[in-house]
Motif scaffolding. Structure first.
Motif, PDB file in Angstrom:
ATOM      1  N   LYS A  76       5.754   2.483   3.507  1.00 62.62           N
ATOM      2  CA  LYS A  76       5.241   3.853   3.423  1.00 62.62           C
ATOM      3  C   LYS A  76       6.310   4.943   3.553  1.00 62.62           C
ATOM      4  N   PRO A  77       7.429   4.724   4.302  1.00 60.37           N
ATOM      5  CA  PRO A  77       8.466   5.765   4.336  1.00 60.37           C
ATOM      6  C   PRO A  77       9.004   6.140   2.965  1.00 60.37           C
ATOM      7  N   LEU A  78       8.841   5.252   1.959  1.00 61.38           N
ATOM      8  CA  LEU A  78       9.280   5.541   0.600  1.00 61.38           C
ATOM      9  C   LEU A  78       8.197   6.237  -0.216  1.00 61.38           C
ATOM     10  N   GLY A  79       7.094   6.573   0.437  1.00 60.10           N
ATOM     11  CA  GLY A  79       6.013   7.277  -0.235  1.00 60.10           C
ATOM     12  C   GLY A  79       4.821   6.383  -0.496  1.00 60.10           C
ATOM     13  N   ARG A  80       3.653   6.989  -0.564  1.00 59.75           N
ATOM     14  CA  ARG A  80       2.414   6.236  -0.779  1.00 59.75           C
ATOM     15  C   ARG A  80       2.439   5.476  -2.111  1.00 59.75           C
ATOM     16  N   GLY A  81       2.992   6.116  -3.154  1.00 64.48           N
ATOM     17  CA  GLY A  81       3.034   5.482  -4.471  1.00 64.48           C
ATOM     18  C   GLY A  81       3.846   4.201  -4.457  1.00 64.48           C
ATOM     19  N   PHE A  82       5.050   4.255  -3.851  1.00 66.71           N
ATOM     20  CA  PHE A  82       5.881   3.057  -3.786  1.00 66.71           C
ATOM     21  C   PHE A  82       5.227   1.999  -2.901  1.00 66.71           C
ATOM     22  N   ALA A  83       4.621   2.434  -1.801  1.00 68.73           N
ATOM     23  CA  ALA A  83       3.984   1.484  -0.892  1.00 68.73           C
ATOM     24  C   ALA A  83       2.872   0.712  -1.591  1.00 68.73           C
ATOM     25  N   ILE A  84       2.076   1.417  -2.395  1.00 74.66           N
ATOM     26  CA  ILE A  84       1.001   0.748  -3.141  1.00 74.66           C
ATOM     27  C   ILE A  84       1.592  -0.177  -4.210  1.00 74.66           C
TER      28      ILE A  84
END
Length: 460
Positions: A76-84
Motif C-alpha cells: 500500500k505505501p506504493l499506492g492503492r492502484g499498485f497494491a491491488i
C-alpha cells in the motif's frame, strides 16, 4: 500480550503455517535438487535454504513488523492502484495460474497416474482433479475451520509419514553423497540452487498466507495488532525451522539416490523410485497418501487466502464465491498438465520474486525511514524494469528478443543479450539487485532531504 499463547496454540499455529507452506513443490523440488547437485549438495543446500526458507521467514517478519494483514497492506505505501495490481498478480499466479493447479497435478502424478494405462491418463487426471478440488472447496468453505483441518489433522499425519521415510533412509542409506553434479551445478551450484528455491513459491506464498494466518490468530482471541504481529513472527519461525530440516533431509535423500538410480526427469519420479526402493509394493500407496496430504493442505491455504484477500478488497462478493472462482479456474489450469504449468510458471516467478523480495526488505527496513513512500517509489521503479526483463528472458517466447534480452535454449543454457551483458548479475537472474540498491539509496537521500526541509520550515 493481553493473554499468553500456550504450547498447544503455538504448535497448532506452527502446524497450520507448515501445512500451508509445505505442498507440491516443497516435496519434489528438494529431492530433484539433490540429484542435480550431487557431490555439490553442500553449497546447493545453503542457497536453496536461503531462497526457500529465509526469504519466506523474512516475509512473515516483514508482515509482522509493518502490522500488515497481507499483500495489500504491505504494498500500500506504493499506492492503492499498485497494491491491488500486486495482490491480483500474486494471487492469480499462486492461485489459478501456477501453484494451486500444481497441487492437483502433482497429487495425481504421485498416485493414480501410476496405476492407470496411458490411454486413460487424460480422463484420469480430469476426474481426479475434479474430486480433489471439490474436497478443497468443502474443507475450505468455512475459513474458521482451516486451523483445525490443516494444523490439527492433515499436516501431523503427513509429517508422521515423512518421518517414516527419513528413518528408513537413516538406518538403510541409499549410498554416499559423491554423485556427479550436473553441468549447471558443477560451476555455479549456489545461484542455480537459489533460483531452484524460487520454484517452491514460498517467499511469495508467505505474503499471500498472511491474511489466513492473521485470521487464525484472531480466532484464538488475539485481536490486538501488536499481539498478532508477535505471534505471527514466533509461530512462523518454528514452522520455517521445521521446513528447513525437512528440506535438508530431502536434498540428502536425492543426492544419495544417485548411487542407485540415474538422474530423474523430475522430483516426482525420483520420489517414487526412492519410496518403492524402501517399501516395495506398498511404496505406491504410501506415496499416494503422503503426496495427496501434502498438497491438499497447501491447496486449502492458497484458495482460502485468495478468497479472504479478494473478499477484503472487494467485499460485495462473498468469501465462498471468491473461493469457488479460484477453485474452478485452478481446475481448468490443472488439466493443461504439469509441464505446461512449470514452463509458464518460471517467467512469472522471475517477474514477481524481485518485486516481492524488495517489498519484504523495504518492510523490514521501514523503521529507518518511517515507512515513507519517497523511499518505496524509486526503489520499486528500478526493480520493476529488470524484473520484467528477467521474466521475458525465461519465457517460452524469449527467442523473439534474443539479441536484446537473451534467452534459454532447450537445454536450459542462457544465451546472453544486451541486457545480460550490460547489467551485473543479470546472467544469473539477479539483474534487479544493483538497480534496487541504487533506487533505495536515492530514496533514502530524498527522504533525508525532505526531512531536513520539514524541520527547517518548522523551526522557521
Amino acid at each position: 500480550m493481553t493473554k499468553k499463547l500456550n504450547i498447544k496454540q503455538t504448535l497448532l499455529l506452527s502446524s497450520l503455517i507448515f501445512g500451508m507452506f509445505f505442498g507440491a513443490g516443497n516435496l519434489i523440488f528438494p529431492i530433484h535438487l539433490g540429484q542435480l547437485a550431487g557431490e555439490n549438495w553442500g553449497p546447493a543446500t545453503i542457497a536453496f535454504l536461503l531462497s526457500a526458507t529465509i526469504l519466506p521467514l523474512m516475509a512473515l517478519i516483514s508482515l509482522s513488523q509493518t502490522r500488515s494483514s497481507g499483500i495489500y497492506d504491505l504494498a500500500k505505501p506504493l499506492g492503492r492502484g499498485f497494491a491491488i495490481f500486486f495482490l491480483i498478480s500474486v494471487h492469480v499466479s499462486l492461485g489459478p495460474m501456477i501453484a494451486t493447479p500444481r497441487t492437483a497435478t502433482v497429487a495425481y502424478s504421485l498416485s493414480f497416474s501410476n496405476w492407470l494405462p496411458s490411454n486413460l491418463q487424460t480422463v484420469g487426471q480430469f476426474i481426479f482433479s475434479a474430486i480433489f478440488f471439490a474436497i478443497v472447496y468443502f474443507l475450505g468453505s468455512s475459513d474458521k475451520h482451516l486451523t483445525k483441518y490443516i494444523g490439527k489433522y492433515l499436516n501431523p499425519i503427513f509429517i508422521i509419514l515423512l518421518i517414516i521415510i527419513f528413518l528408513l533412509a537413516i538406518f538403510n542409506p541409499l549410498g554416499d553423497l559423491h554423485g556427479t553434479a550436473q553441468v549447471a551445478y558443477q560451476t555455479d551450484a549456489f545461484s542455480a540452487a537459489f533460483l531452484e528455491g524460487y520454484n517452491t513459491l514460498d517467499a511469495i506464498a508467505a505474503l499471500a498466507f498472511g491474511i489466513t494466518i492473521v485470521r487464525a490468530i484472531e480466532a484464538m482471541g488475539f485481536t490486538e495488532s501488536t499481539d498478532v504481529a508477535k505471534i505471527t513472527a514466533k509461530t512462523g519461525i518454528f514452522a520455517i525451522i521445521g521446513i528447513a530440516i525437512v528440506y535438508i533431509g530431502l536434498i540428502l535423500l536425492g543426492a544419495s539416490s544417485l548411487s542407485h538410480f540415474n538422474l530423474s526427469d523430475n522430483g516426482t519420479t525420483a520420489l517414487m523410485q526412492i519410496t518403492n526402493h524402501y517399501l516395495g509394493s506398498l511404496g505406491g500407496a504410501f506415496l499416494a497418501v503422503m503426496g495427496i496430504l501434502a498438497v491438499l493442505t497447501t491447496a486449502m491455504g492458497l484458495t482460502a487466502s485468495f478468497a479472504q484477500d479478494f473478499n477484503r478488497i472487494f467485499p460485495k462478493i462473498s468469501y465462498k464465491k471468491w473461493l469457488l472462482l479460484t477453485i474452478v479456474l485452478s481446475f481448468i489450469s490443472a488439466n493443461f498438465g504439469l509441464d505446461n504449468i512449470i514452463s509458464w510458471g518460471l517467467p512469472v516467478l522471475l517477474f514477481l520474486y524481485p518485486i516481492s523480495i524488495t517489498l519484504v526488505l523495504l518492510g523490514l527496513l521501514s523503521p529507518l525511514f518511517n515507512n515513507s513512500k519517497i523511499v518505496y517509489f524509486p526503489t520499486m521503479i528500478l526493480v520493476f524494469i529488470p524484473a520484467v526483463l528477467d521474466g521475458i528472458a525465461n519465457a517460452p517466447f524469449a527467442n523473439t528478443f534474443k539479441y536484446l534480452i537473451g534467452y534459454h535454449d532447450v537445454k536450459g543454457i542462457l544465451h546472453n543479450g544486451i541486457y545480460q551483458n550490460l547489467l551485473p548479475f543479470a546472467d544469473h537472474g539477479f539483474g534487479w539487485i544493483i538497480p534496487g540498491i541504487v533506487g533505495f539509496i536515492v530514496g533514502i537521500f530524498l527522504y533525508k532531504i525532505r526531512r531536513k526541509v520539514n524541520v527547517f520550515e518548522f523551526v522557521k
